[in-house]
Design a protein around this motif. Sequence first.
Motif, mmCIF file in Angstrom:
data_model
loop_
_atom_site.group_PDB
_atom_site.id
_atom_site.type_symbol
_atom_site.label_atom_id
_atom_site.label_comp_id
_atom_site.label_asym_id
_atom_site.label_seq_id
_atom_site.Cartn_x
_atom_site.Cartn_y
_atom_site.Cartn_z
ATOM 1 N N LEU A 99 2.307 3.737 -1.315
ATOM 2 C CA LEU A 99 3.616 3.285 -0.660
ATOM 3 C C LEU A 99 4.422 4.102 0.129
ATOM 4 C CD1 LEU A 99 5.721 1.151 -0.549
ATOM 5 C CD2 LEU A 99 6.319 1.513 -2.949
ATOM 6 N N PHE A 100 4.462 5.363 -0.802
ATOM 7 C CA PHE A 100 5.377 6.528 -0.327
ATOM 8 C C PHE A 100 4.376 7.316 0.901
ATOM 9 C CE2 PHE A 100 7.735 5.815 -3.969
ATOM 10 C CZ PHE A 100 9.077 5.948 -3.769
ATOM 11 N N PHE A 101 3.307 7.157 0.912
ATOM 12 C CA PHE A 101 2.688 7.679 2.191
ATOM 13 C C PHE A 101 2.936 7.129 3.320
ATOM 14 C CE2 PHE A 101 -1.182 7.659 4.760
ATOM 15 C CZ PHE A 101 -1.540 8.975 5.258
ATOM 16 N N GLY A 139 11.695 5.159 6.331
ATOM 17 C CA GLY A 139 10.908 4.451 5.684
ATOM 18 C C GLY A 139 10.887 4.177 4.459
ATOM 19 N N VAL A 140 11.487 5.503 3.925
ATOM 20 C CA VAL A 140 11.413 5.514 2.197
ATOM 21 C C VAL A 140 12.601 4.956 1.867
ATOM 22 C CG1 VAL A 140 11.757 7.292 0.137
ATOM 23 C CG2 VAL A 140 10.228 7.620 2.178
ATOM 24 N N ALA A 174 1.312 -2.830 -3.790
ATOM 25 C CA ALA A 174 0.598 -3.311 -2.819
ATOM 26 C C ALA A 174 1.552 -4.338 -2.019
ATOM 27 C CB ALA A 174 -0.685 -4.015 -3.434
ATOM 28 N N LEU A 175 2.138 -5.062 -2.865
ATOM 29 C CA LEU A 175 3.073 -6.135 -2.407
ATOM 30 C C LEU A 175 4.175 -5.537 -1.602
ATOM 31 C CD1 LEU A 175 3.810 -9.250 -2.157
ATOM 32 C CD2 LEU A 175 4.930 -8.893 -4.286
ATOM 33 N N ALA A 176 4.682 -4.381 -2.013
ATOM 34 C CA ALA A 176 5.654 -3.782 -1.258
ATOM 35 C C ALA A 176 5.125 -3.384 0.151
ATOM 36 C CB ALA A 176 6.632 -2.559 -2.112
ATOM 37 N N VAL A 177 3.909 -2.656 0.025
ATOM 38 C CA VAL A 177 3.418 -2.180 1.087
ATOM 39 C C VAL A 177 3.088 -3.449 2.237
ATOM 40 C CG1 VAL A 177 1.317 -1.156 2.032
ATOM 41 C CG2 VAL A 177 2.238 -0.254 0.099
ATOM 42 N N VAL A 221 -1.687 5.176 -8.206
ATOM 43 C CA VAL A 221 -2.271 5.242 -7.019
ATOM 44 C C VAL A 221 -1.312 4.307 -6.064
ATOM 45 C CG1 VAL A 221 -4.289 4.282 -5.857
ATOM 46 C CG2 VAL A 221 -4.563 5.449 -8.063
ATOM 47 N N GLY A 222 -0.994 3.032 -6.447
ATOM 48 C CA GLY A 222 -0.368 2.291 -5.493
ATOM 49 C C GLY A 222 0.821 2.869 -5.044
#
Length: 430
Positions: free
Chosen positions: A204-206, A346-347, A146-149, A199-200
Amino acid sequence: METLFIVLIGAMAAILANQNIAVFNDGLRPVVGEHIEGRLKRRELGVTAFAMSFGLVIGFGIPFTLSASIILIHSILLGTDIIGLITPKNKWGTPLAAAVGGLYGWALLAGLESFVKLFDYLPVNFLEPLGEVGTPVVVTFMAFPALAVAMQFSIKKGILTFVLAALVRQLTVFVNESGFLSIGENVIQLNQEGMALIVGMIFLFFYAMKEKGDEGSSVDLAAMFSEKVKSIKNNVIYFVIIGALIAGATNLLIMAGDPISLNLIAEGKITDAGIAAAARAIGFIPLVASTAIATGVYSPVGFTLIFVVGLFSPNVWIAVIVGGIISFLEVMLLSSIARFLDKYPGVRNSGENIRSAMTKLLEVALLIGGANASNMIAPGFGFFFIAGFYLLNEVAGRPIVRMAVGPVGAIAVGIIANILVALGLMSIPQ
């Protein structure tokens, strides 16, 4: 067998560093690349390696290793980075690096047993409370995607990822307590932190795969750095050997790849440790691949999937074989991974954000853990010491990295508590 694995890992890792083939410290890879290109002298490289890694060995690797009696990979491979890069790269320097690296690995394992026995003779045995340093890490680690997103995309998307991950965690707790999942009479217990983490990572990858680069901005990393990728592939046999050794050592439960899985192994939760190691490995692929392709310097643990292999293998010999195969495939697929990362900018960009998010989270979790451990060792004084230690370190310009303040502070409180008891200024905590 345990000693043999650790000695061989230490020797091989020191050789890889000495030959400029691979270093464990992510930040050192570009520096070693500068040396390979002739822009940095060997002496300067050795000094830089010492400055970048020594504090992490003492302040990060060793405290975790002591707290769980399991070798955290950082404590050995950051040390072999220093050993390999300080010794000259010549016909006598490389064998010397191998000998010192092997001796260092042996000393780490032998010294660990001696340290554990030593604690029994202290007035205040703070080894058990020291284990609390890593407790918050396991629980809080699920928040890093979540923080990375939030860091890469937006705070709103970060909050959404965090809320949904937290919701999945609590639903998993409910499912476990209700016994909904079972095989026959055996109730299946899902790891709530592991489910939230998965889930996180999906979110993130989505988001990362939806992010497109500017028109014409795509760069074929594999073609641009083909010679560097080729040099890594030419040394694949070294990565097969060290990958096999590390997978075997992990299967013997004498080594862990990160603080989260280390604490889970210490608690006997091997499957959960494997899941945590897998999530970490997936998150580190962009970072390791990008730095390796750009510098020609690889990591001795590859994408860290060898730790997953070690934890899920039924015995040490299967771990050794599969670990070697995985290491081989990682290197051989490096060009394909480069092209994939180029296709999804993005990845590729998420690698640094993942690393930054993990670092920030570990800084907070280890500070909380260090404070809790210190207060168990010396009630009241422990909180006071850690708070003062952290703030003074900040004012002094952070001579000790934030991540190390909690573990180092807890050890310091343990030493101080024993001195105070010996002087009669403090009673032994009950």
